[in-house]
Design a protein around this motif. Structure first.
Motif, PDB file in Angstrom:
ATOM      1  N   LEU A 171     -27.153 -23.532  -6.738  1.00 18.54           N
ATOM      2  CA  LEU A 171     -28.469 -23.736  -6.278  1.00 18.54           C
ATOM      3  C   LEU A 171     -29.155 -23.484  -7.546  1.00 18.54           C
ATOM      4  N   ASN A 172     -30.611 -24.617  -7.603  1.00 21.10           N
ATOM      5  CA  ASN A 172     -31.325 -24.168  -8.912  1.00 21.10           C
ATOM      6  C   ASN A 172     -30.800 -24.284 -10.195  1.00 21.10           C
ATOM      7  N   TYR A 173     -29.608 -25.121 -10.379  1.00 22.61           N
ATOM      8  CA  TYR A 173     -28.695 -25.093 -11.453  1.00 22.61           C
ATOM      9  C   TYR A 173     -29.344 -25.887 -12.764  1.00 22.61           C
ATOM     10  N   ASP A 174     -29.388 -25.092 -13.855  1.00 19.88           N
ATOM     11  CA  ASP A 174     -29.965 -25.547 -15.154  1.00 19.88           C
ATOM     12  C   ASP A 174     -28.532 -25.694 -16.103  1.00 19.88           C
ATOM     13  N   GLU A 175     -28.260 -27.008 -15.889  1.00 17.00           N
ATOM     14  CA  GLU A 175     -27.035 -27.168 -16.936  1.00 17.00           C
ATOM     15  C   GLU A 175     -27.137 -26.931 -18.488  1.00 17.00           C
ATOM     16  N   LYS A 176     -28.426 -27.164 -18.966  1.00 16.52           N
ATOM     17  CA  LYS A 176     -28.634 -26.701 -20.418  1.00 16.52           C
ATOM     18  C   LYS A 176     -28.813 -25.320 -20.615  1.00 16.52           C
ATOM     19  N   ASN A 177     -29.297 -24.542 -19.714  1.00 19.08           N
ATOM     20  CA  ASN A 177     -29.271 -22.886 -20.020  1.00 19.08           C
ATOM     21  C   ASN A 177     -28.238 -22.323 -19.157  1.00 19.08           C
ATOM     22  N   ASN A 178     -27.372 -23.094 -18.656  1.00 18.58           N
ATOM     23  CA  ASN A 178     -26.510 -22.212 -17.660  1.00 18.58           C
ATOM     24  C   ASN A 178     -26.905 -21.150 -16.947  1.00 18.58           C
ATOM     25  N   SER A 179     -27.691 -21.598 -16.085  1.00 20.70           N
ATOM     26  CA  SER A 179     -28.193 -20.620 -15.249  1.00 20.70           C
ATOM     27  C   SER A 179     -28.229 -21.342 -13.584  1.00 20.70           C
ATOM     28  N   ASN A 216     -36.482 -22.379  -1.414  1.00 19.69           N
ATOM     29  CA  ASN A 216     -37.751 -22.518  -1.798  1.00 19.69           C
ATOM     30  C   ASN A 216     -37.772 -21.834  -3.167  1.00 19.69           C
ATOM     31  N   LYS A 217     -39.396 -21.777  -3.612  1.00 15.91           N
ATOM     32  CA  LYS A 217     -39.510 -21.320  -5.000  1.00 15.91           C
ATOM     33  C   LYS A 217     -39.024 -20.030  -5.405  1.00 15.91           C
ATOM     34  N   ASP A 218     -39.240 -19.082  -4.233  1.00 12.46           N
ATOM     35  CA  ASP A 218     -38.820 -17.724  -4.337  1.00 12.46           C
ATOM     36  C   ASP A 218     -37.822 -16.973  -3.604  1.00 12.46           C
ATOM     37  N   LYS A 219     -37.359 -17.813  -2.628  1.00  6.57           N
ATOM     38  CA  LYS A 219     -36.415 -17.310  -1.790  1.00  6.57           C
ATOM     39  C   LYS A 219     -35.340 -18.538  -1.261  1.00  6.57           C
ATOM     40  N   ILE A 220     -34.393 -17.892  -0.782  1.00  8.72           N
ATOM     41  CA  ILE A 220     -33.178 -18.891  -0.303  1.00  8.72           C
ATOM     42  C   ILE A 220     -32.841 -18.157   1.034  1.00  8.72           C
ATOM     43  N   THR A 221     -32.744 -19.099   2.230  1.00  7.52           N
ATOM     44  CA  THR A 221     -32.546 -18.604   3.469  1.00  7.52           C
ATOM     45  C   THR A 221     -31.039 -19.322   3.837  1.00  7.52           C
ATOM     46  N   PRO A 279     -37.276 -15.733 -10.458  1.00  5.89           N
ATOM     47  CA  PRO A 279     -38.218 -16.834 -10.770  1.00  5.89           C
ATOM     48  C   PRO A 279     -37.733 -17.522 -11.930  1.00  5.89           C
ATOM     49  N   ALA A 280     -37.025 -16.619 -12.802  1.00  3.19           N
ATOM     50  CA  ALA A 280     -36.577 -17.286 -14.096  1.00  3.19           C
ATOM     51  C   ALA A 280     -35.624 -18.491 -13.922  1.00  3.19           C
ATOM     52  N   ILE A 281     -35.049 -18.329 -12.665  1.00  2.00           N
ATOM     53  CA  ILE A 281     -33.977 -19.313 -12.421  1.00  2.00           C
ATOM     54  C   ILE A 281     -34.304 -20.576 -11.631  1.00  2.00           C
ATOM     55  N   GLN A 282     -34.827 -21.527 -12.464  1.00  2.79           N
ATOM     56  CA  GLN A 282     -35.606 -22.750 -11.717  1.00  2.79           C
ATOM     57  C   GLN A 282     -35.206 -23.788 -12.141  1.00  2.79           C
ATOM     58  N   GLY A 283     -33.819 -24.146 -12.193  1.00  4.61           N
ATOM     59  CA  GLY A 283     -33.240 -25.606 -12.493  1.00  4.61           C
ATOM     60  C   GLY A 283     -33.453 -26.514 -11.388  1.00  4.61           C
ATOM     61  N   SER A 284     -33.036 -27.740 -11.621  1.00  2.57           N
ATOM     62  CA  SER A 284     -33.339 -28.903 -10.490  1.00  2.57           C
ATOM     63  C   SER A 284     -32.175 -29.730  -9.997  1.00  2.57           C
ATOM     64  N   GLN A 285     -30.720 -28.790 -10.176  1.00  6.38           N
ATOM     65  CA  GLN A 285     -29.561 -29.442  -9.834  1.00  6.38           C
ATOM     66  C   GLN A 285     -28.887 -28.651  -8.780  1.00  6.38           C
ATOM     67  N   ILE A 286     -27.876 -29.371  -8.028  1.00  3.66           N
ATOM     68  CA  ILE A 286     -27.125 -28.613  -6.954  1.00  3.66           C
ATOM     69  C   ILE A 286     -25.735 -29.006  -7.327  1.00  3.66           C
ATOM     70  N   GLY A 287     -24.877 -28.274  -7.074  1.00  3.07           N
ATOM     71  CA  GLY A 287     -23.565 -28.317  -7.328  1.00  3.07           C
ATOM     72  C   GLY A 287     -22.442 -27.779  -6.335  1.00  3.07           C
ATOM     73  N   PHE A 288     -21.290 -27.972  -6.511  1.00  4.74           N
ATOM     74  CA  PHE A 288     -19.910 -27.004  -5.631  1.00  4.74           C
ATOM     75  C   PHE A 288     -19.074 -26.803  -6.800  1.00  4.74           C
ATOM     76  N   GLY A 289     -18.406 -25.773  -6.378  1.00  3.83           N
ATOM     77  CA  GLY A 289     -17.107 -25.268  -7.160  1.00  3.83           C
ATOM     78  C   GLY A 289     -15.815 -24.737  -6.510  1.00  3.83           C
ATOM     79  N   ALA A 290     -14.947 -24.615  -7.084  1.00  6.68           N
ATOM     80  CA  ALA A 290     -13.441 -24.478  -6.647  1.00  6.68           C
ATOM     81  C   ALA A 290     -12.954 -23.219  -7.641  1.00  6.68           C
ATOM     82  N   LEU A 291     -12.325 -22.246  -7.242  1.00  6.30           N
ATOM     83  CA  LEU A 291     -11.848 -21.191  -7.916  1.00  6.30           C
ATOM     84  C   LEU A 291     -10.633 -20.441  -7.054  1.00  6.30           C
TER      85      LEU A 291
END
Length: 583
Positions: free
Chosen positions: A401-409, A488-493, A508-520
């Protein structure tokens, strides 16, 4: 009880018998027609003229059985078709036993992409459900059998007349798994010695803690001390090979050239040297090649003709999981199954492979690292994500959630070995675990726990009791978990299966605008369990991402019509499978 009921009950019982007999007859006729189609009406395979330029090696795949639908033990017909069709589209050609012999003994090159395909245990279902697939692809395979199943009345196993007709068709060669599947030096979970038991006579496999195969060791007493001399052991093992030889000669006219011993990976690997020596001599005397090892899919030009390897495909592996295994072993440039290309265009693969099929996404990780995929569309500050994870319990299925690919956050909510783990990664910082919540315990059957039972063990090992850890789960256990996440901007449920609901403040520093899924894959120690695997499949089903006004941003959910169609087909298939398995 009234007189009327006394009179009517026998009639009801008779009607049930008649109905059951009719159903049985229909099923028998159906299977007979299928078998006749497979055995008698198959057109003879035509060999292709293929350039022979490969001096490096070949891949080998093996399947224990093929089922009509999904099965925990055998690969489904549709998955087998998808896996082999993908290999065929990439130019993989099946090779024969003679091709392998010529490759190692005469340095004769193979086709550029060579596949040795095999099915083990001589099962009828493998022949029935694989035949049409092989015809369409013009593929050829080896059917490995047990010699003592040649005269069995058990219809699960192919009979000599069936095997000879299959061989005549050109689509099949014959191989051997040995004379019989019999266990020795058996101990139950209470440390009691059970001696030697044939597979069909095992009373309850879930209580067996340790065993070995008939050819793999001395016969031993309850204290694991040999109960036979070296001469007796050698005579016993030689007799097994002789019996196998005689049956094949009588029933098939010759002994198959290819052998795959049970249990794999034991010979030339910490086996009792005297037992190994007699097996080695008998194998080289009886067979032309031996697939002794499993797990590795690739055999290079320097491989030993009597210590070849094949990849035994697990039923729950996705198509891309098989491809990843092949790439891992062979270093070949293997392509992956994409599925729905229109859905695929909406996502960006960061690592691994992803297949889009109907209402599912399957993310396959590379070996020992994470597979990850990101939605290309930019998300607003507030949104909801509804979906279900359906992968194996042991492993890590993640949503970013709130994924920022450029900053890897990002904020990561992961389902890890049945725990919910919430982590965050700020720009320029490492991953920090914020919260961990245990979900309700999953009920499972001990049969699902695949122990590495046939191995080297001591008397002291056998007295330690059950190796099943009640707090661990078998690696092949699956569980569907339904998620509803509001961002939301400051929380997730986070809501999971309506059994867990948590609200978590986010950085609040993690404000990317992408969503993704992972497998490990799970890094937990599984030295006592089979099929520990560093490749993992995350299955994501029914994804619906919406903004705060309930406008759909992305979905792969079925339409109402498709949902009804899917449920109808599923119910029909389950009914057919039930009658096939029951009657």
């Amino acid at each position: 009880m009234s007189e009327k009921n006394v009179v009517l009950n026998p009639a009801k019982k008779n009607r049930r018998k008649i109905i059951r007999s009719i159903v049985q007859l229909i099923i028998v006729i159906f299977l007979a027609v299928v078998l006749i189609r497979v055995v008698f009406l198959t057109e003879k395979r035509v060999d292709e003229k293929i350039p022979l330029e490969n001096k490096d090696g070949f891949i080998a795949l093996s399947y224990f059985g093929v089922s009509r639908g999904d099965s925990p033990k055998y690969v489904s017909k549709k998955n087998l078709k998808e896996q082999l069709a993908l290999l065929e589209r990439q130019g993989y050609k099946t090779i024969t036993q003679q091709d392998i012999l010529d490759f190692y003994e005469k340095n004769k090159p193979l086709p550029e992409k060579s596949l040795y395909l095999s099915f083990e245990d001589g099962r009828t279902d493998s022949s029935i459900f694989a035949q049409n697939i092989m015809e369409n692809l013009n593929y050829k395979a080896t059917m490995f059998t047990y010699a003592n199943k040649m005269d069995t009345r058990d219809n699960k196993f192919l009979k000599p007349k069936d095997l000879l007709l299959m061989e005549k068709s050109g689509y099949w060669e014959l191989g051997s798994n040995g004379y019989r599947l019999t266990y020795i030096n058996i101990y139950n979970d209470k440390g009691q010695s059970l001696g030697m038991i044939d597979e069909n006579d095992v009373p309850n496999k879930t209580t067996i803690e340790y065993y070995n195969h008939y050819l793999m060791d001395f016969l031993r007493n309850q204290y694991m001390i040999p109960s036979e001399t070296r001469q007796e052991m050698e005579a016993r093992i030689k007799k097994d090979y002789t019996s196998m030889h005689d049956i094949y000669k009588e029933e098939l006219g010759e002994v198959p050239r290819a052998y795959a011993i049970m249990h794999a990976n034991s010979l030339y690997n910490n086996m009792e040297p005297l037992v190994q020596s007699v097996n080695d001599k008998q194998i080289k005397k009886t067979f032309s090649m031996h697939f002794n090892r499993e797990q590795g899919a690739y055999n290079n030009a320097d491989a030993d003709l009597y210590n070849l390897s094949r990849l035994q495909v697990s039923p729950y592996w996705s198509t891309n999981h098989v491809m990843m295994k092949i790439r891992q072993a062979s270093k070949q440039n293997v392509e992956f199954e994409v599925g729905d290309h229109e859905l695929a265009k909406k996502w960006s693969i960061v690592n691994g492979a992803v297949q889009f099929k109907n209402n599912e996404m399957t993310i396959t990780s590379p070996p020992s690292s994470e597979g990850r995929v990101l939605l290309k569309k930019t998300l607003p500050e507030q949104y909801t994500a509804n979906f279900a994870f359906k992968g194996n319990v042991v492993g890590q299925q993640s949503i970013y959630l709130n994924y920022d690919e450029k900053n890897n956050s990002y904020i990561r909510v992961a389902l890890v070995d049945n725990d919910i783990v919430v982590s965050e990664k700020s720009p320029g910082a490492g991953v920090v675990e914020k919260e961990r919540f245990a979900l309700n315990e999953i009920k499972w059957n001990e049969e699902e726990y695949a122990f590495n039972k046939a191995t080297v063990y001591t008397y002291q090992d056998t007295q330690k009791g059950s190796r099943i850890d009640e707090e661990e789960y078998p690696r092949n256990l699956t569980k569907k978990r339904v998620f509803n996440i509001a961002v939301n901007k400051d929380k997730i449920t986070i809501d999971v299966d309506k059994e867990l609901s948590k609200t978590i403040e986010i950085n609040p520093a993690i404000q990317g605008s992408q969503i993704g899924f992972g497998a490990l894959f799970s890094k937990k120690d599984t030295s006592h369990e089979q099929y520990a695997d560093d490749i993992y499949d995350t299955l994501v089903e029914d994804v619906l991402i919406s903004d705060k006004n309930d406008q759909t941003i992305f979905t792969n959910q079925y339409t109402n019509f498709d949902k009804v169609k899917y449920k109808t087909v599923t119910i029909f298939n389950r009914v057919v499978d039930f009658f096939i398995e029951t009657f």
